[in-house]
Design a protein around this motif. Structure first.
Motif, PDB file in Angstrom:
ATOM      1  N   LEU A 274     -34.929  92.866  38.428  1.00  0.00           N
ATOM      2  CA  LEU A 274     -33.689  93.605  38.643  1.00  0.00           C
ATOM      3  C   LEU A 274     -33.170  94.192  37.345  1.00  0.00           C
ATOM      4  O   LEU A 274     -33.145  93.514  36.304  1.00  0.00           O
ATOM      5  N   ARG A 275     -32.730  95.434  37.408  1.00  0.00           N
ATOM      6  CA  ARG A 275     -32.083  96.073  36.267  1.00  0.00           C
ATOM      7  C   ARG A 275     -30.757  96.651  36.749  1.00  0.00           C
ATOM      8  O   ARG A 275     -30.683  97.231  37.840  1.00  0.00           O
ATOM      9  N   LEU A 276     -29.729  96.489  35.923  1.00  0.00           N
ATOM     10  CA  LEU A 276     -28.390  96.950  36.267  1.00  0.00           C
ATOM     11  C   LEU A 276     -27.964  98.064  35.313  1.00  0.00           C
ATOM     12  O   LEU A 276     -28.116  97.922  34.095  1.00  0.00           O
TER      13      LEU A 276
ATOM     14  N   ILE B 250     -31.534  98.713  40.045  1.00  0.00           N
ATOM     15  CA  ILE B 250     -32.852  99.336  40.066  1.00  0.00           C
ATOM     16  C   ILE B 250     -33.876  98.240  40.276  1.00  0.00           C
ATOM     17  O   ILE B 250     -33.747  97.148  39.724  1.00  0.00           O
ATOM     18  N   ARG B 251     -34.869  98.517  41.093  1.00  0.00           N
ATOM     19  CA  ARG B 251     -36.030  97.641  41.307  1.00  0.00           C
ATOM     20  C   ARG B 251     -35.749  96.448  42.205  1.00  0.00           C
ATOM     21  O   ARG B 251     -36.606  95.574  42.347  1.00  0.00           O
TER      22      ARG B 251
ATOM     23  N   CYS C  16     -21.372  94.255  34.170  1.00  0.00           N
ATOM     24  CA  CYS C  16     -21.694  93.656  35.456  1.00  0.00           C
ATOM     25  C   CYS C  16     -22.922  92.766  35.270  1.00  0.00           C
ATOM     26  O   CYS C  16     -23.718  92.963  34.350  1.00  0.00           O
ATOM     27  N   ALA C  17     -23.028  91.792  36.151  1.00  0.00           N
ATOM     28  CA  ALA C  17     -24.129  90.833  36.096  1.00  0.00           C
ATOM     29  C   ALA C  17     -24.480  90.408  37.511  1.00  0.00           C
ATOM     30  O   ALA C  17     -23.635  90.486  38.415  1.00  0.00           O
ATOM     31  N   ALA C  18     -25.698  89.940  37.701  1.00  0.00           N
ATOM     32  CA  ALA C  18     -26.154  89.551  39.029  1.00  0.00           C
ATOM     33  C   ALA C  18     -26.922  88.239  38.960  1.00  0.00           C
ATOM     34  O   ALA C  18     -27.565  87.927  37.942  1.00  0.00           O
ATOM     35  N   ALA C  19     -26.839  87.482  40.056  1.00  0.00           N
ATOM     36  CA  ALA C  19     -27.569  86.229  40.169  1.00  0.00           C
ATOM     37  C   ALA C  19     -27.847  85.966  41.638  1.00  0.00           C
ATOM     38  O   ALA C  19     -27.036  86.347  42.496  1.00  0.00           O
ATOM     39  N   PRO C  20     -28.947  85.295  41.962  1.00  0.00           N
ATOM     40  CA  PRO C  20     -29.313  85.080  43.365  1.00  0.00           C
ATOM     41  C   PRO C  20     -28.528  83.970  44.048  1.00  0.00           C
ATOM     42  O   PRO C  20     -28.607  83.828  45.250  1.00  0.00           O
ATOM     43  N   GLY C  21     -27.782  83.170  43.318  1.00  0.00           N
ATOM     44  CA  GLY C  21     -27.126  82.010  43.922  1.00  0.00           C
ATOM     45  C   GLY C  21     -25.661  82.236  44.217  1.00  0.00           C
ATOM     46  O   GLY C  21     -25.192  83.351  44.378  1.00  0.00           O
ATOM     47  N   GLY C  22     -24.914  81.141  44.281  1.00  0.00           N
ATOM     48  CA  GLY C  22     -23.487  81.185  44.533  1.00  0.00           C
ATOM     49  C   GLY C  22     -22.883  79.807  44.394  1.00  0.00           C
ATOM     50  O   GLY C  22     -23.611  78.837  44.191  1.00  0.00           O
TER      51      GLY C  22
ATOM     52  N   GLN D  11     -25.653  96.988  30.591  1.00  0.00           N
ATOM     53  CA  GLN D  11     -25.526  97.305  29.168  1.00  0.00           C
ATOM     54  C   GLN D  11     -24.075  97.349  28.693  1.00  0.00           C
ATOM     55  O   GLN D  11     -23.822  97.365  27.488  1.00  0.00           O
ATOM     56  N   GLY D  12     -23.139  97.379  29.626  1.00  0.00           N
ATOM     57  CA  GLY D  12     -21.728  97.434  29.270  1.00  0.00           C
ATOM     58  C   GLY D  12     -21.197  98.857  29.244  1.00  0.00           C
ATOM     59  O   GLY D  12     -21.930  99.806  28.950  1.00  0.00           O
TER      60      GLY D  12
END
Length: 122
Positions: A2-4, A25-26, A96-102, A114-115
């Motif tokens: 994953l790319r943000l 992306i991806r 922003c950031a991403a993760a598969p959990g919670g 990248q901010g």
């Protein structure tokens, strides 16, 4: 992997609005919790908002509650942070950031954008 990619920052006056975008992306962003963070000069990074997988829950820091809204557009594979009634103290680099959990306000995030700079000033 994953790319943000973030966009939407800028310079605004107090009381104005901005909308930040976090495009994936991806991979499919709806499979991830997405968080928004910010870091002002000389300060630690702080969590601003997050949205869980499948939009079950959202979270907002007290400092932005009622002014900021986070939402997904799954067609565009993007998460937005709508920021209204901006204040000078909102000035920071936003990530922003991403993760598969919670849950989204308690997890460690694996993928980061990248901010984008937000500046609120007269």
């Amino acid at each position: 992997q994953l790319r943000l990619v973030e966009s939407g920052g800028g310079l605004v006056q107090p009381g104005q609005s901005l909308r930040l975008s976090c495009a994936a992306i991806r991979d499919t962003l709806d499979d991830y919790a997405v968080g928004w963070f910010r870091q002002a000069p000389g300060k630690e990074r702080e969590g601003v908002s997050c949205i869980s997988r499948s939009d079950i829950t959202t979270y907002y820091a007290d400092s932005v509650q009622g002014r900021f809204t986070t939402a997904r557009d799954n067609v565009k594979n993007t998460v937005y942070l709508q920021m209204n009634n901006l204040k000078p103290e909102d000035t920071a680099v936003y990530y922003c950031a991403a993760a598969p959990g919670g849950p989204c306000n308690l997890i460690e995030y694996d993928y980061w954008g990248q901010g984008t700079q937000v500046a609120v000033s007269l």
